[in-house]
Scaffold this active site. Sequence first.
Site, mmCIF file in Angstrom:
data_model
loop_
_atom_site.group_PDB
_atom_site.id
_atom_site.type_symbol
_atom_site.label_atom_id
_atom_site.label_comp_id
_atom_site.label_asym_id
_atom_site.label_seq_id
_atom_site.Cartn_x
_atom_site.Cartn_y
_atom_site.Cartn_z
ATOM 1 N N TRP A 14 0.815 -1.219 0.000
ATOM 2 C CA TRP A 14 0.000 0.000 0.000
ATOM 3 C C TRP A 14 0.840 1.256 0.000
ATOM 4 O O TRP A 14 0.410 2.292 -0.508
ATOM 5 C CB TRP A 14 -0.952 0.003 1.196
ATOM 6 N N TRP B 24 2.546 1.174 -4.182
ATOM 7 C CA TRP B 24 1.944 0.980 -5.516
ATOM 8 C C TRP B 24 1.399 2.300 -6.054
ATOM 9 O O TRP B 24 1.316 2.485 -7.250
ATOM 10 C CB TRP B 24 0.863 -0.095 -5.472
ATOM 11 N N ASN B 25 1.050 3.239 -5.163
ATOM 12 C CA ASN B 25 0.496 4.511 -5.624
ATOM 13 C C ASN B 25 1.212 5.623 -4.874
ATOM 14 O O ASN B 25 0.733 6.104 -3.849
ATOM 15 C CB ASN B 25 -1.008 4.540 -5.332
ATOM 16 N N PRO C 16 1.962 8.942 -5.580
ATOM 17 C CA PRO C 16 1.386 10.275 -5.365
ATOM 18 C C PRO C 16 0.471 10.328 -4.150
ATOM 19 O O PRO C 16 0.637 11.172 -3.271
ATOM 20 C CB PRO C 16 0.615 10.532 -6.660
ATOM 21 N N VAL C 17 -0.466 9.379 -4.077
ATOM 22 C CA VAL C 17 -1.381 9.384 -2.932
ATOM 23 C C VAL C 17 -0.621 9.088 -1.649
ATOM 24 O O VAL C 17 -0.810 9.755 -0.627
ATOM 25 C CB VAL C 17 -2.511 8.344 -3.136
ATOM 26 N N HIS C 18 0.288 8.111 -1.715
ATOM 27 C CA HIS C 18 1.047 7.749 -0.517
ATOM 28 C C HIS C 18 1.804 8.963 0.013
ATOM 29 O O HIS C 18 1.766 9.265 1.211
ATOM 30 C CB HIS C 18 2.036 6.627 -0.840
ATOM 31 N N TYR D 200 -0.639 11.910 7.691
ATOM 32 C CA TYR D 200 -0.044 10.995 8.660
ATOM 33 C C TYR D 200 0.905 11.725 9.602
ATOM 34 O O TYR D 200 0.737 11.713 10.820
ATOM 35 C CB TYR D 200 0.691 9.895 7.914
ATOM 36 N N HIS E 256 -12.532 5.603 -1.420
ATOM 37 C CA HIS E 256 -12.896 4.486 -2.295
ATOM 38 C C HIS E 256 -14.416 4.384 -2.398
ATOM 39 O O HIS E 256 -14.985 4.298 -3.482
ATOM 40 C CB HIS E 256 -12.318 3.173 -1.757
ATOM 41 N N TYR F 268 -27.347 -4.784 -10.417
ATOM 42 C CA TYR F 268 -28.318 -5.533 -11.230
ATOM 43 C C TYR F 268 -29.642 -5.642 -10.511
ATOM 44 O O TYR F 268 -30.698 -5.325 -11.048
ATOM 45 C CB TYR F 268 -27.781 -6.936 -11.541
#
Lengths: 494, 494
Positions: free
Chosen positions: A383, A386-387, A389-391, A399, A424, A486
């Site tokens: 976590w 992998w990303n 910019p957000v981290h 943080y 999310h 659905y």
Amino acid sequence: MGDRPPREPAHRRRRTTTLGDGVRRGLRPGRGPGGEGDPPVTEAGYTSNGKPGKGTSPPPPSSWSSSCHTLQESLLSSASGYSNYRGILNWCVVMLVLSNARLFLENLIKYGILVDPIQVVSLFLKDPYSWPAACLIIVSNVFIIAALHTERRLAVGSISESTGLKLHVFNLAAILVFPVVIVFIVPSLTPVGGVLSLGVYTVLFMKMYSYKDTNRWCREIRQAQVKRLTRSNSCPSVAQSNGRAGQAHVSYPGNLTYRDMYYFVFIPTLCYELNFPRSPRIRKSFLMRRLFEMLFFMQLLVGLIQQWMVPTVQNSMKPFQEMDFSRMVERLLKLAVPNHLIWLFFFYWFFHSSMNFVAELLQFGDREFYRDWWNSETVTYFWSNWNIPVHKWCLRHFYKPMLRKGVNKFMAQTAVFLASAFFHEYLVSIPLRMFRLWAFMGMMAQVPLAWFVGRFLNGNYGNAAVWISLIIGQPVAVLMYVHDYYVIHYGTPA
Amino acid sequence: MGDRPPREPAHRRRRTTTLGDGVRRGLRPGRGPGGEGDPPVTEAGYTSNGKPGKGTSPPPPSSWSSSCHTLQESLLSSASGYSNYRGILNWCVVMLVLSNARLFLENLIKYGILVDPIQVVSLFLKDPYSWPAACLIIVSNVFIIAALHTERRLAVGSISESTGLKLHVFNLAAILVFPVVIVFIVPSLTPVGGVLSLGVYTVLFMKMYSYKDTNRWCREIRQAQVKRLTRSNSCPSVAQSNGRAGQAHVSYPGNLTYRDMYYFVFIPTLCYELNFPRSPRIRKSFLMRRLFEMLFFMQLLVGLIQQWMVPTVQNSMKPFQEMDFSRMVERLLKLAVPNHLIWLFFFYWFFHSSMNFVAELLQFGDREFYRDWWNSETVTYFWSNWNIPVHKWCLRHFYKPMLRKGVNKFMAQTAVFLASAFFHEYLVSIPLRMFRLWAFMGMMAQVPLAWFVGRFLNGNYGNAAVWISLIIGQPVAVLMYVHDYYVIHYGTPA
């Protein structure tokens, strides 16, 4: 067979050379009948033939018939210290390719070709004369300008810090709430359009948040300078002027321009700073390659979704209604493969091709949009890698400030996951206009998962666990939402 | 996220350490706000901050806000010399396991549990009171004894070499022809029983052939001794007496006993020699492990065939009748996976477990029943290393004699493949009581394939090519035979 010397695998030479030698002679009749004449030394370590000189002297006509067996273990029994299985990796790759080729063929036979670009367009706009998503995105400029002007006022001190904070909070809240309202009052906005525009607004929210923080910090530094002139040269804004050689250096109040603001809005990062590292020039070939990748993967993604995801998801509706467990699992695993591939392609398309393309175009220097998450042996490592910019944003604006406020690490980490979970959910529920908490729970589930993996698994097992959570975790959430969607929109799912 | 220092992947330390260091500080807020204070050195090689001492001195309250970007490339762009993808291997394994798990589940849902031991028994005997296969195998002793007595006559010289040769040729021909006759006159002999007994007879044929050759060579050596006494001590049969310390050594005429003959018949090798290497003792634990493996893999194989192969094959009958090409390919690929797994298990079961078990029991020393064919980068290497007993036999009694007769290598190699192809066909066509040439052609196809792979592919590509030929080649042949068998016995296949 074996008429020419086969490529000797490394281990042979490693093992008792004399044996290897004997074997090789045995394999090579070209050496003539004399070849097998001298019985090789076995691993047991004794010669089955006393006389050393024999191999060299011309052997009697039929001596090659003498001994063709030597005392030795099988390679696979532990007694033989053998461990060279590089062939297995190739085996894995071949098996993967073949089985997926079959899946794809089966799919083609079953459904024919479903790829259809027109359908894609219709996802974005129901009515070709109203472009709600586009309009929504254009309107976002209002908030950008609002933020800029608030900062300008603060810079010249015509409004107090507290007033400025209030304005900023209001502005940021508006950025999050406004699109939601629009989505609910404009029915012609499709889910896909909704996701896009909400994505844009979320990014904007984080950028503006970073913008206000950074500017505030600069003001603090400016005051610090005024107070302790002695240490003025330790002010980073000044400090950086030494570093950034040859580039126009911007220091605090000078950065509050439209140009600077919009540069920040368009570059692929969420953390504002006064002087971004700039790449020396635009590499045409690099740009072209990234552009090609963007277009190619775009097509590929759309194709895979239409051809592979949609039918599989539709097929999995029935079992999920009937709560037929074994079939649910089977469907899930069947969905996992395309879903995972699509996610991988998406990752490359978004984080490598697109971001590098934009960065190259704007000469933005910092291209670390991801780190080597594929080797991550803990969920935490995944976590946080992998990303980027957000981290980076979470670290810098969420943080660390919490830590400075004295919140303990675990709480802070959990808070970050909570925020991430919220966004999310925000990005999924609003466009689909239905509130399930699957995405939210999915993100929150990462906390115990991270603890478990970090606690009990490591090395390749940890890595495998991370992969499994990726491959299985996502399709679960996807199926949940699609199923509910659905049920709501088409009554009993087909 | 990233509150505790994540396990640093090796490459970071390998790449510019200062960068890694900076990143690590960035990831570890525990270091306090000073952490990000000093902008790390970028790969471009310049510091975005002039003052080196800064990192050490206590930084000003807000300096950590200064620069959070550094000039650097993305890992996946070639510019960053990054190449650590060990995670991908785990990914491969996870994907393989998951997709096969799904296949298995799908199969269970579709067919339920088909494993049925009773059915297995019925494969061996239709009528429980007649055991044709067993009887056939018992009868084989006749030929063994015939060979032994021929050799005894030859040893004492009561018959001439030519007469002996005639007798042997007759005996060997009988070994091949007799079971064929039986299979055709005894309808109660099932295909499976037929394959078993024909297999036994084929092995016996090769053993007896080796037996006669080796004994003839010994006679030649004996005559050579008589002629040139000076070099008598270079006769291997004598020479070996020095080596085999502590073991009763047998020299030529003394080996023609029932005990010696039956020892040769039962040990897992096809090449006769007077003094086999013997393992010092029977390792109980080793024996038990192999026995357990034998039983376990036996069950597994039967289970896989009943549960996975049979239904898949039956399903693939229809497309093959209708010659629906795309479906044929799909079926083929679907069949390839279980077929390949079964082959792999069979290999381990037969060449490792069973052969080692028998060898351990009989204290036969040479356990090289296979070499590292899984790493083979050429088809030739595969064929000369996956089945060592046969390879050794072909080399010693077929290939080298031909070379000595002046046949060129390529011809000799092709001849070996021809012989091998003949026996493959023999073992399949006779028990099924139908003559297609699929197995024969399958083996012969190896010659051009070997040429192609050896010529155009090498390294991992060659290895992959060998794997593909294994995974795809076999199911083609299997389907062909099964299809024809169905057409003959059940009219139009179900």
